[in-house]
Scaffold this motif. Structure first.
Motif, PDB file in Angstrom:
ATOM      1  N   TYR A 107       0.837  -1.204   0.000  1.00 58.51           N
ATOM      2  CA  TYR A 107       0.000   0.000   0.000  1.00 58.51           C
ATOM      3  C   TYR A 107       0.875   1.258   0.000  1.00 58.51           C
ATOM      4  N   TYR A 108       1.881   1.295   0.877  1.00 65.46           N
ATOM      5  CA  TYR A 108       2.793   2.440   0.929  1.00 65.46           C
ATOM      6  C   TYR A 108       3.556   2.590  -0.385  1.00 65.46           C
ATOM      7  N   GLU A 109       3.989   1.460  -0.934  1.00 62.02           N
ATOM      8  CA  GLU A 109       4.747   1.487  -2.192  1.00 62.02           C
ATOM      9  C   GLU A 109       3.912   2.034  -3.341  1.00 62.02           C
ATOM     10  N   ALA A 110       2.601   1.832  -3.275  1.00 60.18           N
ATOM     11  CA  ALA A 110       1.716   2.342  -4.331  1.00 60.18           C
ATOM     12  C   ALA A 110       1.711   3.872  -4.336  1.00 60.18           C
ATOM     13  N   PHE A 111       1.803   4.484  -3.166  1.00 58.93           N
ATOM     14  CA  PHE A 111       1.900   5.948  -3.089  1.00 58.93           C
ATOM     15  C   PHE A 111       3.215   6.424  -3.714  1.00 58.93           C
ATOM     16  N   ASP A 112       4.303   5.754  -3.347  1.00 59.40           N
ATOM     17  CA  ASP A 112       5.609   6.150  -3.876  1.00 59.40           C
ATOM     18  C   ASP A 112       5.682   5.947  -5.383  1.00 59.40           C
ATOM     19  N   ALA A 113       5.056   4.886  -5.884  1.00 59.48           N
ATOM     20  CA  ALA A 113       5.067   4.620  -7.326  1.00 59.48           C
ATOM     21  C   ALA A 113       4.409   5.765  -8.084  1.00 59.48           C
ATOM     22  N   TYR A 114       3.382   6.333  -7.487  1.00 60.88           N
ATOM     23  CA  TYR A 114       2.676   7.443  -8.126  1.00 60.88           C
ATOM     24  C   TYR A 114       3.517   8.718  -8.091  1.00 60.88           C
ATOM     25  N   HIS A 115       4.114   9.013  -6.948  1.00 64.42           N
ATOM     26  CA  HIS A 115       4.855  10.260  -6.791  1.00 64.42           C
ATOM     27  C   HIS A 115       6.220  10.230  -7.481  1.00 64.42           C
ATOM     28  N   VAL A 116       6.854   9.074  -7.523  1.00 68.24           N
ATOM     29  CA  VAL A 116       8.189   8.975  -8.102  1.00 68.24           C
ATOM     30  C   VAL A 116       8.135   8.645  -9.599  1.00 68.24           C
ATOM     31  N   LYS A 117       7.255   7.699  -9.966  1.00 71.09           N
ATOM     32  CA  LYS A 117       7.213   7.224 -11.353  1.00 71.09           C
ATOM     33  C   LYS A 117       5.937   7.631 -12.087  1.00 71.09           C
ATOM     34  N   HIS A 118       5.067   8.392 -11.406  1.00 72.41           N
ATOM     35  CA  HIS A 118       3.778   8.796 -11.982  1.00 72.41           C
ATOM     36  C   HIS A 118       2.955   7.566 -12.405  1.00 72.41           C
ATOM     37  N   ASN A 119       3.096   6.515 -11.615  1.00 78.48           N
ATOM     38  CA  ASN A 119       2.430   5.245 -11.902  1.00 78.48           C
ATOM     39  C   ASN A 119       1.217   5.066 -10.992  1.00 78.48           C
ATOM     40  N   LEU A 120       0.029   5.176 -11.554  1.00 82.10           N
ATOM     41  CA  LEU A 120      -1.202   5.037 -10.788  1.00 82.10           C
ATOM     42  C   LEU A 120      -1.644   3.581 -10.667  1.00 82.10           C
ATOM     43  N   SER A 121      -1.136   2.726 -11.538  1.00 81.17           N
ATOM     44  CA  SER A 121      -1.651   1.358 -11.625  1.00 81.17           C
ATOM     45  C   SER A 121      -1.420   0.542 -10.359  1.00 81.17           C
ATOM     46  N   ALA A 122      -0.367   0.843  -9.589  1.00 80.88           N
ATOM     47  CA  ALA A 122      -0.107   0.063  -8.375  1.00 80.88           C
ATOM     48  C   ALA A 122      -1.271   0.184  -7.396  1.00 80.88           C
ATOM     49  N   MET A 123      -1.749   1.403  -7.174  1.00 79.96           N
ATOM     50  CA  MET A 123      -2.891   1.589  -6.276  1.00 79.96           C
ATOM     51  C   MET A 123      -4.176   1.077  -6.914  1.00 79.96           C
ATOM     52  N   ALA A 124      -4.357   1.351  -8.204  1.00 83.36           N
ATOM     53  CA  ALA A 124      -5.566   0.895  -8.888  1.00 83.36           C
ATOM     54  C   ALA A 124      -5.643  -0.629  -8.906  1.00 83.36           C
ATOM     55  N   ASP A 125      -4.503  -1.297  -9.124  1.00 76.94           N
ATOM     56  CA  ASP A 125      -4.478  -2.762  -9.118  1.00 76.94           C
ATOM     57  C   ASP A 125      -4.877  -3.302  -7.748  1.00 76.94           C
ATOM     58  N   MET A 126      -4.387  -2.647  -6.695  1.00 80.72           N
ATOM     59  CA  MET A 126      -4.726  -3.090  -5.339  1.00 80.72           C
ATOM     60  C   MET A 126      -6.219  -2.941  -5.083  1.00 80.72           C
ATOM     61  N   PHE A 127      -6.766  -1.788  -5.429  1.00 79.79           N
ATOM     62  CA  PHE A 127      -8.203  -1.573  -5.255  1.00 79.79           C
ATOM     63  C   PHE A 127      -9.006  -2.599  -6.055  1.00 79.79           C
ATOM     64  N   ALA A 128      -8.592  -2.828  -7.302  1.00 74.24           N
ATOM     65  CA  ALA A 128      -9.315  -3.754  -8.178  1.00 74.24           C
ATOM     66  C   ALA A 128      -9.272  -5.170  -7.616  1.00 74.24           C
ATOM     67  N   GLY A 129      -8.122  -5.570  -7.104  1.00 69.25           N
ATOM     68  CA  GLY A 129      -7.999  -6.912  -6.538  1.00 69.25           C
ATOM     69  C   GLY A 129      -8.904  -7.112  -5.339  1.00 69.25           C
ATOM     70  N   TYR A 130      -8.910  -6.153  -4.441  1.00 70.60           N
ATOM     71  CA  TYR A 130      -9.783  -6.249  -3.267  1.00 70.60           C
ATOM     72  C   TYR A 130     -11.255  -6.223  -3.668  1.00 70.60           C
ATOM     73  N   LEU A 131     -11.603  -5.383  -4.613  1.00 72.16           N
ATOM     74  CA  LEU A 131     -12.987  -5.261  -5.047  1.00 72.16           C
ATOM     75  C   LEU A 131     -13.457  -6.550  -5.720  1.00 72.16           C
ATOM     76  N   ASN A 132     -12.584  -7.145  -6.514  1.00 75.90           N
ATOM     77  CA  ASN A 132     -12.914  -8.406  -7.173  1.00 75.90           C
ATOM     78  C   ASN A 132     -13.185  -9.496  -6.144  1.00 75.90           C
ATOM     79  N   GLN A 133     -12.373  -9.533  -5.105  1.00 75.51           N
ATOM     80  CA  GLN A 133     -12.563 -10.526  -4.047  1.00 75.51           C
ATOM     81  C   GLN A 133     -13.876 -10.320  -3.309  1.00 75.51           C
TER      82      GLN A 133
END
Length: 297
Positions: free
Chosen positions: A260-286
């Protein structure tokens, strides 16, 4: 509550070895290793096959499952209440634990039932009670389909921060830093304009619900509008919007906090939103699989 590898294997109709592989590959959300044994959340759903590893491919699946759920017979009031009670306990435990609360899952359940845990601080007890009241308020807002606003956010925060009366529902007036984070929150004088901008962007967004909320959540936590309670408030806001859209709420597990923390850093450092979106999608699917499996039974 957690189950063993053997119990998960029987539930998912796969081999014990397959369950261990899925856990070691990080595909079972919330699973963690204790010694030689794996602890698996009792509500964990068998991970989808390899075709559905990313958020992009999960989105249409999630949308289809929601449509199926809407067409099924509704859950009874008793079923919904039981689901709510089980979710509230684990959600309160996980959300508070991410922020440093040391109450165990069982102790959290006891506090929610009105009991006091010896050798645990009043602050930790109040965090449990405040989170419960905030989630109940969220459910009311969903029923009334209230639009998200600064006032609503402050009202939720007021309930969350039960242990700090002077700071409840009030934007911070001092600069803060998040230890270890790749992003520094905005200065106090920028909080109001940044919050206004965030809400406008969210309201006007045409992105799918998962991407939209992943972006909102990261930006909200980046602003860090309150002196404390931002994480719990932010996760409650995500569930408010999910439930308003007809989806079940999600519970980010304490055991997934590093991801979860790494997903924030991925967005701020690499402008990568998918890490957080993937996490949300995985939990929602479950969560959708859990609801559908109950109806199948």
């Amino acid at each position: 509550m957690y189950i063993t590898v053997k119990q998960a294997a029987e539930k998912w109709m796969v081999s014990d070895r397959r369950v261990r592989i899925l856990c070691s590959e990080g595909k079972v959300l919330g699973a963690y290793r204790e010694g030689r044994a794996w602890k698996i959340p009792h509500d964990a759903i068998k991970p989808p096959d390899g075709r559905y590893k990313t958020k992009e491919s999960l989105i249409p699946i999630i949308e289809d499952k929601l449509e199926v759920l809407r067409k099924r017979r509704p859950l009874t009031a008793g079923e919904l209440e039981r689901l709510h009670e089980e979710f509230l306990t684990e959600y309160t435990y996980n959300s508070n634990a991410i922020e440093g609360n040391t109450l165990t899952l069982r102790e959290t359940d006891m506090v929610l039932r009105g009991l006091t845990i010896e050798q645990k601080s009043l602050k930790e007890h109040l965090e449990v009670i405040g989170h419960k009241e905030a989630f109940e308020y969220i459910r009311q807002l969903v029923r009334e389909n209230v639009q998200i606003s600064e006032k609503l956010i402050k009202d939720i925060h007021y309930l969350v921060l039960a242990d700090k009366k002077e700071d409840r529902g009030v934007y911070r007036r001092v600069p803060v830093r998040i230890m270890g984070a790749a992003h520094e929150p905005v200065q106090p004088y920028l909080i109001i304009p940044k919050m206004e901008e965030l809400l406008e962007q969210y309201t006007n967004s045409t992105e799918d619900i998962v991407t939209k909320l992943a972006r909102f959540h990261i930006e909200f936590e980046s602003i860090h509008p309150f002196i404390d309670g931002n994480g719990r408030t932010g996760r409650l806001l995500v569930n408010l919007e999910l439930m308003k859209a007809g989806y079940p709420p999600i519970d980010i597990k304490f055991t997934d906090r590093l991801k979860y923390y790494e997903a924030f850093d991925a967005y701020h450092v690499k402008h990568n939103l998918s890490a957080m979106a993937d996490m949300f999608a995985g939990y929602l699917n479950q969560r959708l699989d859990l609801y559908l499996s109950m109806l199948d039974e």
